[in-house]
Design a protein around this motif. Structure first.
Motif, PDB file in Angstrom:
ATOM      1  N   GLY A 164       0.802  -1.209   0.000  1.00  0.00           N
ATOM      2  CA  GLY A 164       0.000   0.000   0.000  1.00  0.00           C
ATOM      3  C   GLY A 164       0.836   1.260   0.000  1.00  0.00           C
ATOM      4  N   ASP A 165       0.252   2.335   0.546  1.00  0.00           N
ATOM      5  CA  ASP A 165       0.886   3.652   0.494  1.00  0.00           C
ATOM      6  C   ASP A 165       2.220   3.681   1.230  1.00  0.00           C
ATOM      7  N   ALA A 186      -0.317  -1.728  -6.007  1.00  0.00           N
ATOM      8  CA  ALA A 186      -0.698  -1.960  -4.611  1.00  0.00           C
ATOM      9  C   ALA A 186      -1.842  -2.962  -4.543  1.00  0.00           C
ATOM     10  N   ILE A 187      -1.656  -3.993  -3.723  1.00  0.00           N
ATOM     11  CA  ILE A 187      -2.686  -5.038  -3.618  1.00  0.00           C
ATOM     12  C   ILE A 187      -3.126  -5.308  -2.189  1.00  0.00           C
ATOM     13  N   GLY A 188      -2.514  -4.648  -1.194  1.00  0.00           N
ATOM     14  CA  GLY A 188      -2.848  -4.976   0.186  1.00  0.00           C
ATOM     15  C   GLY A 188      -2.166  -6.270   0.615  1.00  0.00           C
ATOM     16  N   ARG A 189      -2.828  -7.027   1.464  1.00  0.00           N
ATOM     17  CA  ARG A 189      -2.266  -8.255   2.023  1.00  0.00           C
ATOM     18  C   ARG A 189      -3.218  -9.414   1.763  1.00  0.00           C
ATOM     19  N   TYR A 376      -0.882   1.153   5.632  1.00  0.00           N
ATOM     20  CA  TYR A 376      -0.054   0.057   5.126  1.00  0.00           C
ATOM     21  C   TYR A 376      -0.797  -0.852   4.159  1.00  0.00           C
ATOM     22  N   PHE A 377      -2.104  -1.037   4.368  1.00  0.00           N
ATOM     23  CA  PHE A 377      -2.802  -2.072   3.606  1.00  0.00           C
ATOM     24  C   PHE A 377      -4.030  -1.593   2.851  1.00  0.00           C
ATOM     25  N   ALA A 387      -9.190  -9.524  -4.278  1.00  0.00           N
ATOM     26  CA  ALA A 387      -9.695  -8.931  -5.519  1.00  0.00           C
ATOM     27  C   ALA A 387      -8.633  -8.053  -6.174  1.00  0.00           C
ATOM     28  N   ARG A 388      -7.863  -7.325  -5.369  1.00  0.00           N
ATOM     29  CA  ARG A 388      -6.825  -6.471  -5.929  1.00  0.00           C
ATOM     30  C   ARG A 388      -5.675  -7.311  -6.499  1.00  0.00           C
TER      31      ARG A 388
END
Length: 410
Positions: A164-165, A186-189, A376-377, A387-388
Protein backbone atom coordinates in the motif's frame (compact mmCIF):
# COMPACT_ATOMS: atom_id res chain seq x y z
CA UNK A 1 42.32 -28.58 18.84
CA UNK A 2 42.59 -27.82 15.13
CA UNK A 3 42.53 -31.54 14.32
CA UNK A 4 39.42 -32.06 16.48
CA UNK A 5 37.71 -29.14 14.77
CA UNK A 6 38.59 -30.52 11.35
CA UNK A 7 37.22 -33.94 12.29
CA UNK A 8 33.96 -32.41 13.52
CA UNK A 9 33.65 -30.39 10.33
CA UNK A 10 34.25 -33.50 8.24
CA UNK A 11 31.58 -35.41 10.19
CA UNK A 12 29.06 -32.60 9.68
CA UNK A 13 29.80 -32.46 5.98
CA UNK A 14 29.49 -36.23 5.64
CA UNK A 15 26.18 -36.22 7.52
CA UNK A 16 24.88 -33.41 5.35
CA UNK A 17 25.92 -35.25 2.21
CA UNK A 18 24.21 -38.42 3.40
CA UNK A 19 20.98 -36.56 4.18
CA UNK A 20 21.11 -34.86 0.80
CA UNK A 21 21.50 -38.19 -0.99
CA UNK A 22 18.62 -39.67 0.99
CA UNK A 23 16.36 -36.75 0.08
CA UNK A 24 17.29 -36.99 -3.59
CA UNK A 25 16.58 -40.72 -3.47
CA UNK A 26 13.13 -40.22 -1.97
CA UNK A 27 12.33 -37.57 -4.55
CA UNK A 28 13.52 -39.75 -7.43
CA UNK A 29 11.09 -42.44 -6.30
CA UNK A 30 8.17 -39.99 -6.13
CA UNK A 31 8.70 -37.97 -9.30
CA UNK A 32 7.46 -40.66 -11.72
CA UNK A 33 4.02 -40.48 -10.08
CA UNK A 34 3.76 -36.67 -10.31
CA UNK A 35 1.22 -35.68 -13.00
CA UNK A 36 2.74 -34.04 -16.08
CA UNK A 37 1.41 -30.60 -16.89
CA UNK A 38 -0.04 -30.08 -20.34
CA UNK A 39 2.16 -27.79 -22.47
CA UNK A 40 1.10 -24.14 -22.27
CA UNK A 41 -1.13 -24.74 -19.24
CA UNK A 42 0.84 -22.54 -16.82
CA UNK A 43 0.10 -18.83 -17.16
CA UNK A 44 1.46 -17.84 -13.75
CA UNK A 45 4.59 -19.48 -12.34
CA UNK A 46 5.89 -18.94 -8.83
CA UNK A 47 9.65 -19.35 -8.78
CA UNK A 48 11.10 -20.63 -5.50
CA UNK A 49 14.78 -21.56 -5.45
CA UNK A 50 15.21 -21.91 -1.68
CA UNK A 51 15.62 -24.96 0.51
CA UNK A 52 13.18 -26.23 3.15
CA UNK A 53 14.40 -23.79 5.83
CA UNK A 54 12.72 -20.94 3.94
CA UNK A 55 9.46 -22.72 3.17
CA UNK A 56 7.64 -20.17 5.32
CA UNK A 57 8.13 -17.68 2.49
CA UNK A 58 6.13 -19.68 -0.04
CA UNK A 59 3.63 -21.10 2.45
CA UNK A 60 2.29 -17.59 3.04
CA UNK A 61 1.12 -17.60 -0.57
CA UNK A 62 -0.65 -20.98 -0.59
CA UNK A 63 -4.10 -19.50 0.04
CA UNK A 64 -3.91 -16.69 -2.55
CA UNK A 65 -2.35 -19.04 -5.13
CA UNK A 66 -5.06 -21.64 -4.65
CA UNK A 67 -7.69 -18.96 -5.15
CA UNK A 68 -5.91 -17.62 -8.25
CA UNK A 69 -5.67 -21.15 -9.67
CA UNK A 70 -9.46 -21.22 -9.98
CA UNK A 71 -9.12 -18.68 -12.77
CA UNK A 72 -5.66 -19.25 -14.27
CA UNK A 73 -3.07 -21.99 -14.63
CA UNK A 74 -0.67 -21.66 -11.68
CA UNK A 75 2.38 -23.73 -10.75
CA UNK A 76 5.31 -23.44 -8.35
CA UNK A 77 8.80 -24.06 -9.74
CA UNK A 78 11.15 -25.64 -7.18
CA UNK A 79 14.94 -25.89 -7.48
CA UNK A 80 15.63 -27.83 -4.26
CA UNK A 81 14.95 -31.57 -3.77
CA UNK A 82 14.03 -31.11 -0.11
CA UNK A 83 11.67 -28.27 -0.93
CA UNK A 84 10.15 -30.24 -3.78
CA UNK A 85 9.36 -33.13 -1.46
CA UNK A 86 7.64 -30.78 0.96
CA UNK A 87 5.74 -29.00 -1.78
CA UNK A 88 4.49 -32.32 -3.15
CA UNK A 89 2.92 -32.94 0.26
CA UNK A 90 1.59 -29.43 0.86
CA UNK A 91 1.17 -27.29 -2.22
CA UNK A 92 -2.42 -26.51 -3.29
CA UNK A 93 -1.21 -25.93 -6.86
CA UNK A 94 0.95 -28.09 -9.19
CA UNK A 95 4.71 -28.14 -8.59
CA UNK A 96 7.48 -28.44 -11.20
CA UNK A 97 10.96 -29.66 -10.29
CA UNK A 98 13.75 -27.84 -12.12
CA UNK A 99 16.95 -28.53 -10.25
CA UNK A 100 19.25 -27.85 -13.20
CA UNK A 101 19.21 -24.88 -15.58
CA UNK A 102 18.42 -27.29 -18.41
CA UNK A 103 15.26 -28.28 -16.51
CA UNK A 104 14.34 -24.62 -16.24
CA UNK A 105 14.88 -24.15 -19.95
CA UNK A 106 12.60 -27.11 -20.65
CA UNK A 107 9.89 -25.67 -18.41
CA UNK A 108 10.04 -22.27 -20.13
CA UNK A 109 9.96 -23.88 -23.59
CA UNK A 110 6.98 -26.10 -22.73
CA UNK A 111 4.91 -23.69 -20.65
CA UNK A 112 5.90 -20.15 -21.75
CA UNK A 113 4.38 -18.55 -18.62
CA UNK A 114 3.24 -14.97 -18.97
CA UNK A 115 3.89 -13.95 -15.35
CA UNK A 116 6.55 -15.24 -12.95
CA UNK A 117 6.19 -14.35 -9.26
CA UNK A 118 9.10 -14.20 -6.81
CA UNK A 119 8.63 -14.33 -3.04
CA UNK A 120 12.23 -13.50 -2.08
CA UNK A 121 15.53 -12.14 -3.38
CA UNK A 122 17.42 -15.41 -3.78
CA UNK A 123 20.45 -14.94 -6.04
CA UNK A 124 19.24 -17.87 -8.17
CA UNK A 125 16.23 -15.75 -9.18
CA UNK A 126 18.46 -14.41 -11.93
CA UNK A 127 18.58 -17.85 -13.54
CA UNK A 128 14.88 -17.45 -14.23
CA UNK A 129 14.97 -13.74 -14.95
CA UNK A 130 17.18 -14.29 -18.00
CA UNK A 131 14.03 -15.13 -19.97
CA UNK A 132 12.57 -11.99 -21.50
CA UNK A 133 9.16 -12.90 -22.91
CA UNK A 134 7.36 -12.90 -19.58
CA UNK A 135 6.80 -10.45 -16.74
CA UNK A 136 9.02 -10.98 -13.70
CA UNK A 137 7.11 -9.79 -10.65
CA UNK A 138 8.35 -9.44 -7.08
CA UNK A 139 5.61 -10.16 -4.54
CA UNK A 140 7.79 -10.69 -1.45
CA UNK A 141 6.79 -12.82 1.55
CA UNK A 142 5.65 -10.07 3.89
CA UNK A 143 5.35 -6.36 4.51
CA UNK A 144 7.68 -4.53 6.90
CA UNK A 145 9.89 -1.50 7.39
CA UNK A 146 13.10 -3.53 7.36
CA UNK A 147 15.98 -2.53 5.09
CA UNK A 148 15.13 -5.59 2.97
CA UNK A 149 12.01 -3.77 1.79
CA UNK A 150 13.94 -0.99 0.07
CA UNK A 151 16.70 -2.91 -1.67
CA UNK A 152 17.72 -1.68 -5.09
CA UNK A 153 16.97 -5.21 -6.32
CA UNK A 154 13.38 -4.06 -6.83
CA UNK A 155 14.59 -2.47 -10.06
CA UNK A 156 15.53 -5.88 -11.47
CA UNK A 157 11.87 -6.88 -11.78
CA UNK A 158 9.38 -5.71 -14.36
CA UNK A 159 6.83 -5.08 -11.62
CA UNK A 160 6.42 -5.36 -7.85
CA UNK A 161 3.13 -6.06 -6.11
CA UNK A 162 3.29 -3.98 -2.95
CA UNK A 163 1.01 -3.66 0.06
CA UNK A 164 0.00 0.00 0.00
CA UNK A 165 0.89 3.65 0.49
CA UNK A 166 3.56 3.03 3.11
CA UNK A 167 5.44 0.66 0.81
CA UNK A 168 5.24 3.08 -2.11
CA UNK A 169 6.57 5.97 -0.02
CA UNK A 170 9.33 3.79 1.39
CA UNK A 171 10.49 2.82 -2.08
CA UNK A 172 10.23 6.38 -3.37
CA UNK A 173 12.58 7.49 -0.63
CA UNK A 174 15.13 4.73 -1.23
CA UNK A 175 15.21 4.09 -4.98
CA UNK A 176 16.69 6.71 -7.29
CA UNK A 177 15.15 7.32 -10.70
CA UNK A 178 12.63 4.50 -10.51
CA UNK A 179 9.14 4.96 -11.95
CA UNK A 180 7.01 3.56 -9.15
CA UNK A 181 3.73 4.46 -10.84
CA UNK A 182 4.69 2.19 -13.73
CA UNK A 183 6.48 -0.62 -11.90
CA UNK A 184 4.44 -1.10 -8.70
CA UNK A 185 0.85 -2.19 -8.09
CA UNK A 186 -0.70 -1.96 -4.61
CA UNK A 187 -2.69 -5.04 -3.62
CA UNK A 188 -2.85 -4.98 0.19
CA UNK A 189 -2.27 -8.25 2.02
CA UNK A 190 -4.18 -11.07 0.26
CA UNK A 191 -2.76 -13.61 2.73
CA UNK A 192 -4.98 -12.04 5.39
CA UNK A 193 -8.01 -13.32 3.48
CA UNK A 194 -6.75 -16.85 4.02
CA UNK A 195 -5.82 -16.98 7.70
CA UNK A 196 -6.15 -20.62 8.62
CA UNK A 197 -6.44 -22.96 11.56
CA UNK A 198 -8.24 -23.07 14.88
CA UNK A 199 -6.60 -22.17 18.21
CA UNK A 200 -5.40 -25.32 20.02
CA UNK A 201 -6.62 -24.02 23.36
CA UNK A 202 -10.04 -23.47 24.94
CA UNK A 203 -11.92 -20.19 24.97
CA UNK A 204 -11.53 -19.08 28.57
CA UNK A 205 -10.65 -16.03 30.65
CA UNK A 206 -6.89 -16.14 30.07
CA UNK A 207 -5.31 -13.28 28.13
CA UNK A 208 -3.58 -14.87 25.15
CA UNK A 209 -0.13 -13.45 24.43
CA UNK A 210 1.43 -14.24 21.07
CA UNK A 211 5.22 -13.91 21.21
CA UNK A 212 6.48 -14.14 17.62
CA UNK A 213 10.18 -13.20 17.47
CA UNK A 214 12.33 -13.18 14.37
CA UNK A 215 15.72 -14.89 13.96
CA UNK A 216 19.07 -13.40 14.97
CA UNK A 217 19.85 -12.03 11.51
CA UNK A 218 22.94 -12.50 9.38
CA UNK A 219 24.40 -9.01 9.89
CA UNK A 220 24.36 -6.24 12.46
CA UNK A 221 21.97 -4.00 10.54
CA UNK A 222 19.34 -6.79 10.59
CA UNK A 223 19.88 -7.93 14.21
CA UNK A 224 16.24 -7.57 15.21
CA UNK A 225 15.82 -10.87 17.06
CA UNK A 226 14.77 -10.68 20.72
CA UNK A 227 14.81 -14.29 21.91
CA UNK A 228 18.13 -13.96 23.76
CA UNK A 229 17.57 -10.39 24.98
CA UNK A 230 13.85 -10.27 25.82
CA UNK A 231 12.42 -13.69 25.12
CA UNK A 232 13.30 -15.81 28.12
CA UNK A 233 12.07 -13.11 30.51
CA UNK A 234 8.85 -12.62 28.54
CA UNK A 235 8.23 -16.37 28.58
CA UNK A 236 9.02 -16.74 32.28
CA UNK A 237 6.62 -13.95 33.28
CA UNK A 238 3.74 -15.07 31.07
CA UNK A 239 4.13 -18.75 31.93
CA UNK A 240 4.13 -17.94 35.66
CA UNK A 241 0.83 -16.05 35.43
CA UNK A 242 -2.46 -17.91 35.98
CA UNK A 243 -4.21 -15.12 34.04
CA UNK A 244 -2.23 -15.40 30.80
CA UNK A 245 -1.50 -17.94 28.07
CA UNK A 246 1.66 -17.91 25.94
CA UNK A 247 1.70 -18.79 22.24
CA UNK A 248 5.34 -18.91 21.18
CA UNK A 249 5.92 -18.84 17.42
CA UNK A 250 9.59 -18.18 16.63
CA UNK A 251 11.01 -17.60 13.17
CA UNK A 252 11.98 -21.02 11.71
CA UNK A 253 15.60 -19.89 11.30
CA UNK A 254 15.99 -18.96 14.97
CA UNK A 255 19.39 -20.05 16.21
CA UNK A 256 20.86 -21.14 12.89
CA UNK A 257 23.85 -18.81 13.28
CA UNK A 258 24.11 -17.97 16.98
CA UNK A 259 24.49 -20.68 19.63
CA UNK A 260 23.35 -18.37 22.44
CA UNK A 261 20.23 -17.48 20.50
CA UNK A 262 19.48 -21.14 19.86
CA UNK A 263 19.98 -21.98 23.55
CA UNK A 264 17.57 -19.22 24.60
CA UNK A 265 14.98 -20.55 22.15
CA UNK A 266 15.39 -24.07 23.55
CA UNK A 267 14.96 -22.76 27.10
CA UNK A 268 11.63 -21.20 26.16
CA UNK A 269 10.42 -24.42 24.50
CA UNK A 270 11.41 -26.41 27.60
CA UNK A 271 9.74 -23.88 29.90
CA UNK A 272 6.46 -24.17 27.97
CA UNK A 273 6.53 -27.95 28.30
CA UNK A 274 7.24 -27.68 32.04
CA UNK A 275 4.46 -25.13 32.60
CA UNK A 276 1.91 -27.31 30.80
CA UNK A 277 3.02 -30.36 32.79
CA UNK A 278 2.58 -28.42 36.03
CA UNK A 279 -0.84 -27.04 34.97
CA UNK A 280 -2.49 -28.86 32.06
CA UNK A 281 -5.32 -26.32 32.02
CA UNK A 282 -2.88 -23.57 31.00
CA UNK A 283 -2.61 -24.76 27.39
CA UNK A 284 0.49 -22.73 26.57
CA UNK A 285 1.60 -23.33 22.98
CA UNK A 286 4.92 -23.77 21.22
CA UNK A 287 3.93 -23.34 17.60
CA UNK A 288 6.32 -24.38 14.84
CA UNK A 289 3.68 -25.50 12.36
CA UNK A 290 3.26 -24.35 8.77
CA UNK A 291 -0.17 -22.77 9.27
CA UNK A 292 -0.30 -19.05 9.99
CA UNK A 293 -3.53 -17.31 10.86
CA UNK A 294 -5.13 -18.37 14.10
CA UNK A 295 -2.09 -17.09 16.02
CA UNK A 296 -2.50 -13.55 14.67
CA UNK A 297 -6.26 -13.42 14.79
CA UNK A 298 -6.75 -15.15 18.13
CA UNK A 299 -4.19 -13.50 20.41
CA UNK A 300 -5.39 -10.70 22.67
CA UNK A 301 -1.95 -9.08 22.52
CA UNK A 302 0.96 -9.81 20.19
CA UNK A 303 4.63 -9.18 20.96
CA UNK A 304 6.82 -9.22 17.87
CA UNK A 305 10.24 -8.11 16.73
CA UNK A 306 10.84 -5.85 13.74
CA UNK A 307 9.68 -8.27 11.07
CA UNK A 308 6.82 -8.98 8.73
CA UNK A 309 4.85 -10.31 11.71
CA UNK A 310 4.26 -6.71 12.82
CA UNK A 311 2.44 -5.97 9.63
CA UNK A 312 0.52 -9.24 9.52
CA UNK A 313 -0.71 -8.35 12.99
CA UNK A 314 -1.48 -4.77 11.95
CA UNK A 315 -3.90 -6.11 9.38
CA UNK A 316 -5.83 -7.75 12.23
CA UNK A 317 -6.10 -4.41 14.05
CA UNK A 318 -5.55 -5.80 17.55
CA UNK A 319 -3.05 -4.74 20.29
CA UNK A 320 0.61 -5.00 19.41
CA UNK A 321 3.89 -4.55 21.29
CA UNK A 322 7.23 -4.36 19.46
CA UNK A 323 10.58 -5.30 20.98
CA UNK A 324 13.31 -2.68 20.70
CA UNK A 325 16.52 -4.29 19.32
CA UNK A 326 19.45 -4.29 21.73
CA UNK A 327 22.06 -4.12 18.97
CA UNK A 328 23.26 -0.58 18.29
CA UNK A 329 23.85 -1.65 14.68
CA UNK A 330 20.25 -2.67 14.02
CA UNK A 331 18.64 -0.31 11.51
CA UNK A 332 15.29 0.92 12.78
CA UNK A 333 13.31 3.08 10.37
CA UNK A 334 10.92 5.09 12.53
CA UNK A 335 9.44 7.17 9.74
CA UNK A 336 6.46 4.81 9.50
CA UNK A 337 4.57 2.71 12.03
CA UNK A 338 7.70 2.09 14.09
CA UNK A 339 7.79 5.77 14.97
CA UNK A 340 4.46 5.27 16.74
CA UNK A 341 4.97 1.71 18.00
CA UNK A 342 4.39 0.44 21.51
CA UNK A 343 8.06 -0.42 22.20
CA UNK A 344 9.30 -2.94 24.76
CA UNK A 345 12.95 -2.58 25.74
CA UNK A 346 14.95 -5.51 27.09
CA UNK A 347 15.32 -3.74 30.45
CA UNK A 348 11.52 -3.56 30.73
CA UNK A 349 10.79 -7.16 29.76
CA UNK A 350 10.26 -8.05 33.41
CA UNK A 351 7.23 -5.72 33.38
CA UNK A 352 5.69 -7.47 30.39
CA UNK A 353 2.47 -8.57 32.14
CA UNK A 354 1.56 -5.02 33.07
CA UNK A 355 2.42 -3.88 29.55
CA UNK A 356 0.24 -6.61 28.06
CA UNK A 357 -2.69 -5.76 30.29
CA UNK A 358 -2.46 -2.05 29.43
CA UNK A 359 -2.28 -2.77 25.70
CA UNK A 360 -5.27 -5.10 25.84
CA UNK A 361 -7.53 -2.39 27.29
CA UNK A 362 -6.14 0.74 25.66
CA UNK A 363 -8.73 2.27 23.29
CA UNK A 364 -6.34 5.03 22.22
CA UNK A 365 -3.77 2.45 21.12
CA UNK A 366 -6.41 0.66 19.04
CA UNK A 367 -7.37 3.93 17.35
CA UNK A 368 -3.73 4.55 16.40
CA UNK A 369 -3.51 1.03 15.00
CA UNK A 370 -6.45 1.65 12.68
CA UNK A 371 -4.65 4.64 11.20
CA UNK A 372 -1.60 2.51 10.40
CA UNK A 373 -3.68 -0.39 9.08
CA UNK A 374 -5.15 1.89 6.45
CA UNK A 375 -1.80 3.41 5.56
CA UNK A 376 -0.05 0.06 5.13
CA UNK A 377 -2.80 -2.07 3.61
CA UNK A 378 -5.64 0.10 2.38
CA UNK A 379 -9.03 -1.59 2.43
CA UNK A 380 -8.82 -4.64 4.71
CA UNK A 381 -12.44 -5.70 4.24
CA UNK A 382 -12.40 -9.50 3.82
CA UNK A 383 -11.85 -10.32 0.16
CA UNK A 384 -10.71 -6.82 -0.88
CA UNK A 385 -6.99 -7.67 -1.07
CA UNK A 386 -7.68 -10.89 -2.97
CA UNK A 387 -9.70 -8.93 -5.52
CA UNK A 388 -6.82 -6.47 -5.93
CA UNK A 389 -4.33 -9.33 -6.36
CA UNK A 390 -6.47 -10.91 -9.08
CA UNK A 391 -6.93 -7.53 -10.76
CA UNK A 392 -3.15 -7.03 -10.77
CA UNK A 393 -2.58 -10.42 -12.41
CA UNK A 394 -5.33 -9.67 -14.95
CA UNK A 395 -3.64 -6.35 -15.75
CA UNK A 396 -0.25 -8.00 -16.24
CA UNK A 397 -1.62 -10.76 -18.46
CA UNK A 398 -3.52 -8.20 -20.54
CA UNK A 399 -0.37 -6.15 -20.90
CA UNK A 400 1.53 -9.28 -21.97
CA UNK A 401 -0.95 -9.85 -24.79
CA UNK A 402 -0.64 -6.20 -25.87
CA UNK A 403 3.16 -6.38 -26.08
CA UNK A 404 3.08 -9.81 -27.75
CA UNK A 405 0.71 -8.49 -30.39
CA UNK A 406 2.94 -5.48 -31.02
CA UNK A 407 5.96 -7.74 -31.55
CA UNK A 408 4.01 -10.10 -33.80
CA UNK A 409 2.93 -7.18 -35.98
CA UNK A 410 6.41 -5.67 -36.30
Amino acid sequence: MAIVKDVRTAIRLASRLLRSRQVRGRLARRLPSVPTLAPGSVEVAVYFADGPVNMYQIRQWYGPLAELARQRGVAIVSRSPGTMLTLLDESPVPVVYARQVVDLERFVAEQAPKVVLYVNQNARNFQMMRYGRMWHVFVNHGESDKMYMTTNQFKAYDYALIAGDAARDRLAEALWDHDLDRHTIAIGRPQADHFAGEPPYPADDRTVVLYAPTWEGDRGAAAYGSIASHGTTIADRVLASPRHRLVYRPHPRSGVLDAEYKAAHERIVAAIAAANAADPSAHHVYDDGPTLGWQLAGADVAITDISAMIYDRLAVGKPLIVTRPVSADAEVDERGYLGDANWLRAADAGDVLARVDRAAGDAEELARLQHWVQRYFGDTTPGAATARFHAAIDRLVARWHEVAADHAAS
